[in-house]
Design an enzyme around this catalytic site. Sequence first.
Site: not given
Length: 212
Positions: A107, A111, A203, A206
């Site tokens: 990602r 944006t 996340d 992660d």
Amino acid sequence: MIDYKTFHVVDHPLIKHKLSIMREKETGSKDFRQMLSEIAMLMCYELTRDLPVVDIEIETPIAKMTAQQIGGKKLAIVPILRAGLGMVEGILTLVPVAKVGHIGLYRDPKTHEPVTYYCKLPADIQDRYVIVCDPMLATGGSASDAIRMLKNKGVTQIKLLCLVAAPEGVERLQKDHPEVEIFTAALDERLNENAYIVPGLGDAGDRLFGTK
């Protein structure tokens, strides 16, 4: 507006319990990884419920009989890198003969849109039922792009397996690919200003690999 004809929350006490462990911020990578694999296996059971079966003749130690086995197209698992990798082992526990492809997307931090950097799929991917795996359905951009890539390869039967979904991601995916069924363990509240799911679990990549 979410179309619940193609959106399914797999509501099971074991899944709820394991997901609550994953959400806890103090849960380490080892337990996070184990819970993700186990939830994927439990959800795969539900996702494959409508696979076609065919009659075959077998012989038990006692007598001959007509039994049933899965027929039609074979399965392929396509995790979206990198977090989707954590779901593959659990699914393979149930369907060990499935082939595995990989789609790499990340990602863009500005944006929030997906950028493709890798795609490696089985040569006969167009002849298989495909399960796309990604723990988080946030904006829906990565999943939508991955499914579009599969369609461009000739795949016609696709299901998405995720752990936690945001309404924004579900609506986008249903707009882009209305025929694709979505299976999730939880539908959360919304996305925050950084396009993370709230309450979510952080996340997933992660936490899965201990990189943050």
